[in-house]
Design a protein around this motif. Structure first.
Motif, mmCIF file in Angstrom:
data_model
loop_
_atom_site.group_PDB
_atom_site.id
_atom_site.type_symbol
_atom_site.label_atom_id
_atom_site.label_comp_id
_atom_site.label_asym_id
_atom_site.label_seq_id
_atom_site.Cartn_x
_atom_site.Cartn_y
_atom_site.Cartn_z
ATOM 1 N N CYS A 1 3.032 60.892 87.035
ATOM 2 C CA CYS A 1 2.646 59.799 86.087
ATOM 3 C C CYS A 1 1.273 60.022 85.481
ATOM 4 O O CYS A 1 0.412 60.350 86.360
ATOM 5 N N ILE A 2 1.071 60.022 84.239
ATOM 6 C CA ILE A 2 -0.252 60.188 83.672
ATOM 7 C C ILE A 2 -0.778 58.824 82.864
ATOM 8 O O ILE A 2 -1.706 58.912 82.164
ATOM 9 N N ARG A 3 -0.062 57.770 83.526
ATOM 10 C CA ARG A 3 -0.740 56.447 83.068
ATOM 11 C C ARG A 3 -0.857 56.229 81.627
ATOM 12 O O ARG A 3 -1.956 55.859 80.986
ATOM 13 N N CYS A 4 0.172 56.476 80.858
ATOM 14 C CA CYS A 4 0.078 56.373 79.427
ATOM 15 C C CYS A 4 0.736 54.960 78.951
ATOM 16 O O CYS A 4 0.351 54.510 77.851
ATOM 17 N N ALA A 5 1.603 54.368 79.981
ATOM 18 C CA ALA A 5 2.042 52.850 79.550
ATOM 19 C C ALA A 5 3.253 53.113 78.237
ATOM 20 O O ALA A 5 3.589 52.033 77.826
ATOM 21 N N ALA A 6 3.666 54.283 78.027
ATOM 22 C CA ALA A 6 4.744 54.180 77.398
ATOM 23 C C ALA A 6 6.051 53.416 77.928
ATOM 24 O O ALA A 6 6.765 52.781 77.080
ATOM 25 N N CYS A 7 6.313 53.555 79.194
ATOM 26 C CA CYS A 7 7.274 52.909 79.817
ATOM 27 C C CYS A 7 7.238 51.469 79.773
ATOM 28 O O CYS A 7 8.147 50.576 79.381
ATOM 29 N N ILE B 1 6.358 51.522 85.572
ATOM 30 C CA ILE B 1 5.725 52.233 86.480
ATOM 31 C C ILE B 1 5.182 51.496 87.604
ATOM 32 O O ILE B 1 5.366 51.919 88.598
ATOM 33 N N CYS C 1 9.301 58.268 78.857
ATOM 34 C CA CYS C 1 8.288 58.899 79.641
ATOM 35 C C CYS C 1 7.893 60.261 79.267
ATOM 36 O O CYS C 1 8.898 61.100 79.000
ATOM 37 N N PRO C 2 6.559 60.493 78.741
ATOM 38 C CA PRO C 2 6.366 61.853 78.333
ATOM 39 C C PRO C 2 6.390 63.035 79.290
ATOM 40 O O PRO C 2 6.358 64.125 79.163
ATOM 41 N N VAL C 3 6.273 62.486 80.670
ATOM 42 C CA VAL C 3 6.555 63.481 81.678
ATOM 43 C C VAL C 3 7.909 63.589 82.468
ATOM 44 O O VAL C 3 8.116 64.055 83.506
ATOM 45 N N ILE D 1 9.548 61.366 84.185
ATOM 46 C CA ILE D 1 9.773 60.581 85.545
ATOM 47 C C ILE D 1 11.263 59.827 85.435
ATOM 48 O O ILE D 1 11.469 58.876 84.346
ATOM 49 N N LEU E 1 12.522 57.025 85.768
ATOM 50 C CA LEU E 1 11.911 55.732 86.281
ATOM 51 C C LEU E 1 13.071 54.897 86.650
ATOM 52 O O LEU E 1 13.131 54.069 87.763
HETATM 53 S S1 SF4 Z 1 5.722 56.481 80.808
HETATM 54 FE FE1 SF4 Z 1 5.741 57.862 82.519
HETATM 55 S S2 SF4 Z 1 3.628 58.803 82.272
HETATM 56 FE FE2 SF4 Z 1 3.542 57.004 81.055
HETATM 57 S S3 SF4 Z 1 2.971 55.190 82.454
HETATM 58 FE FE3 SF4 Z 1 5.287 55.242 82.377
HETATM 59 S S4 SF4 Z 1 5.639 56.447 84.027
HETATM 60 FE FE4 SF4 Z 1 3.490 57.043 83.923
#
Ligand code: SF4
Lengths: 476, 240
Positions: free
Chosen positions: A313-319, A342, A373-375, A377, A379
């Motif tokens: 996770c890069i803490r972008c809050a897209a999720c 997240i 999620c840009p990476v 995950i 979720l």
């Molecule tokens: S979208 Fe993915 S990277 Fe971004 S906060 Fe949620 S879990 Fe983390």
């Protein structure tokens, strides 16, 4: 602020969230804006899926070799004259930071936004040591002066407050005399915080990405507050979760591009700052002393398990911005500084099932988070895994799925509804736009129909947003 | 430079290795060749002029004014931008490019004769630089690398190139030579990475600046100029 926020039971928190109409409107509006901006930013690139695949590949490789890259990082920080402290627990981290601060005889500390310092609950430790601690991110600052109101969104922490409430807080706490106009409010904060930067003894920051090859840390902001926090005080302390690291500048660049696009739909935020060690000899600004605190606090227990990918996770809050449950119940309902999907995955892992066993049920498993999620995950699969673990360990779910849906005011039928909705065009994700089926719903859908009486501010705000959007690429 | 200290590393990293199911690694890890590399396709094959056009269109989205000029007109253009921001005090980097680009007469004679205070960063006087920058109306730097895609200037700090010149003044002006343009952050990252590989030290602060400071923390309304500059202008020098 500790990781755990709020006192009430899960159900009470959710009820409170659902009945806070401003908050619900603000959340819906913000989600809409941020989500649309992210989609546009992704579309502009044309090959977003390739970017995501690269992001995932980088994060996976780094986690698989985390000990190596942390070793390299610490060697390079020390080579540049910085000090590195590896903290297994929150207590160890806090103790080290307090010792540095006490040694410096510091009275005033400025901070830029950092989730991990909230997770370890650093501020009270520093306050107990006799320091004044000032959050400088505007959203965090607002929450702090309002008697430490908890954040409700990873990227926009004061999302649940309207400008009139902020004005009243400023009036009560800062002797503010002007109106609720955001520009006047921000200008007032600018003046107050300028003085803080110039007189602070220590600056504390989080870290978006550490760079192993050079011992650098990367800070991503729009306000520029992290730059002043690190340029003016004589001592800088940076606190990072141990997984927030990349091998080289080349990977930092890719992940920053993914982060800014996913978080706020910007190509880059206004300030991306890469700092290496303390100031160079002959430099006038920048800290004389630099400390990097690398925090485990439960993260290593996630490594090597089926939940390892959450550390990507890069803490972008897209999720968070696509989650229909977050939209409905708001950030405070999660009872953790990490909210949304997240938060529902991470909080039980870091804070334990005792406190967070309901969170994996705060999801419809609709997979919108995974897709955003840009990476990459997975979720929703991790949420499902949590449920399996909870059932296996406790013999039963803490809360049935049906009850969970009811607790969210979603009604029993809505799980399927959400699943359907999120797979359709984006507009169908808005619960208010499927109103035919919902507003006429009997029995189990009652909670929804009550809520339905509120105006649906999402649409209104979307128009505002669209209007602003045409003015610029900034975080409007 | 004295080497820093490292505390509690061994047990910490051993725990990680154990959880990953293997022995601790301190050598022998190489980055893989990443399967996907979409970053290289952005603005591929663009000329410097194409990059400038892309940069200009991006600047309209980041609340940043753009002025285009040539080296011999630069002093006049800069004078006009600063006047537009309400004049001095002005603070600049101590950067040889100010001389190379013919700006000395403006900084040393013209502006002072018009009662516009000019302070050139001077490491020898320490903290006084910051006091000046804090009171300055305009901060002026050159761009070291310029990113077309995002509208970003990249600044490398040094003793003459103070970090706060671009943060503390009310407004910020960056002089952007055409030769500094690259497609995106990728090229800047590679440049820095290669320096590190060669064993060269990198600056203690590298700033990627994209327009003025801003925040959306109050009801998601965009407010420009929160902690850093309230306005920003890029002056592109088209023949250097
Ligand atoms: S979208 Fe993915 S990277 Fe971004 S906060 Fe949620 S879990 Fe983390």
């Amino acid at each position: 602020m500790p990781m755990k926020i709020g006192t009430g039971e899960f159900k009470e928190r959710v009820d409170k969230g659902i009945h806070n109409s401003f908050m619900r409107g603000a959340v819906a509006g913000a989600q809409e804006r941020l989500r649309t901006r992210r989609l546009e930013a992704a579309e502009e690139l044309g090959n977003w899926e390739e970017w995501r695949a690269l992001g995932e590949e980088i994060r996976k490789h780094t986690l698989e070799n985390l000990d190596y890259y942390l070793w390299q990082l610490s060697e390079n920080v020390a080579k540049r004259g910085g000090h590195v402290f590896f903290a297994q627990t929150a207590e160890e981290a806090n103790e080290y930071i307090r010792d540095v601060v006490v040694k410096k005889n510091a009275k005033k500390i400025v901070k830029s936004k950092s989730m991990v310092t909230e997770e370890i609950n650093l501020n009270p430790v520093l306050e107990a040591a006799g320091c004044e601690v000032i959050e400088t991110d505007l959203g965090e600052y607002i929450l702090q002066i309002d008697d430490h109101d908890p954040p409700s969104h990873i990227v926009a922490p004061a999302l649940h407050k309207n400008k009139e409430q902020i004005r009243d807080v400023f009036k009560a706490k800062l002797n503010y005399k002007k109106t609720e106009n955001p520009e006047e409010l921000a200008l007032h904060a600018r003046h107050t915080l300028r003085q803080a930067y110039l007189t602070a003894d220590v600056g504390i920051t989080g870290c978006n990405f550490a760079i192993a090859e050079s011992g650098s840390i990367t800070l991503v902001t729009n306000e520029g507050n992290a730059d002043l926090v690190t340029a003016l005080p004589k001592t800088q302390i940076t606190v990072m979760g141990m997984e927030r690291i990349v091998p080289t500048f080349e990977e930092m660049e890719v992940l920053v591009s993914l982060l800014t696009r996913s978080a706020v739909g910007q190509k880059l935020t206004s300030y991306i700052t890469v700092l290496t060690g303390p100031r160079d000899q002959g430099d006038v600004d920048g800290p004389e002393e630099f400390h990097l605190v690398i925090v485990d606090n439960g993260r290593s227990n996630i490594l090597g398990t089926e939940f390892q990918s959450v550390l990507q996770c890069i803490r972008c809050a897209a999720c968070v911005n696509v989650c229909p449950v977050y939209r409905h119940i708001g950030g405070h309902s999660y009872g953790s500084i990490y909210s949304g999907p997240i938060g529902a995955v991470l909080s039980p892992l870091l804070g334990g099932y005792d406190d967070y066993k309901e969170l994996p049920y705060a999801s419809t498993l609709c997979a919108a988070c995974t897709e955003a999620c840009p990476v990459k995950i997975p979720l929703h699969e991790l949420l499902h895994k949590h449920r399996q673990v909870i059932v296996e360990r406790e013999g039963k779910a803490p809360i049935s799925e049906k009850l969970a849906m009811k607790a969210f005011g979603l009604g029993a039928a809505s799980s399927a509804l959400y699943k359907l909705g999120s797979k359709l065009a984006p507009s169908a994700m808005n619960p208010f736009t499927v109103n035919n089926r919902i507003s006429n719903g009997p029995g189990p859908l009652k909670a929804w129909t009550e809520i339905r009486e509120f105006p649906a501010p999402g649409k209104e705000r979307f128009r505002d947003w669209f209007h602003n959007r045409q003015k610029g690429d900034h975080q409007s | 430079m004295t080497t820093g200290t490292i505390h509690h590393r061994d047990k910490f990293l051993q725990t990680i290795a154990k959880k990953l199911g293997r022995n601790q690694r301190t050598t022998g890890v190489t980055r893989p060749h990443w399967k996907h590399q979409p970053q290289w396709s952005v603005f591929k094959g663009f000329s410097q002029d194409d990059l400038i056009e892309a940069f200009k269109s991006q600047c309209s989205r980041i609340h940043t004014d753009v002025v285009e000029t040539t080296a011999d007109q630069l002093a006049a253009a800069l004078k006009q931008v600063v006047a537009g921001y309400g004049g001095g005090p002005v603070v600049t980097w101590d950067d040889p490019r100010f001389v190379e680009y013919g700006l000395s007469p403006l900084l040393q004679e013209e502006w002072p004769s018009e009662k516009i205070d000019v302070h050139v960063w001077n490491a020898a006087i320490g903290q006084k630089n910051i006091e000046f920058a804090e009171k300055a109306n305009v901060g002026i730097t050159f761009s070291d690398i310029t990113l077309a895609e995002s509208g970003t200037v990249v600044l490398f700090s040094s003793s003459g190139k103070g970090r706060t010149v671009s943060f503390l003044p009310q407004t910020y002006v960056a002089i952007v030579p055409k030769s500094t343009f690259v497609p995106r952050m990728t090229q800047a990252a590679v440049f820095i990475h290669e320096r590190i590989e060669k064993g060269e030290p990198i600056p203690s602060c590298i700033n990627f600046i994209t327009g003025p400071s801003n925040s959306a923390d109050i009801e998601m309304n965009l407010v420009v100029g929160v902690h850093g500059p309230i306005k920003a202008t890029y002056i592109i020098v088209k023949d250097r």
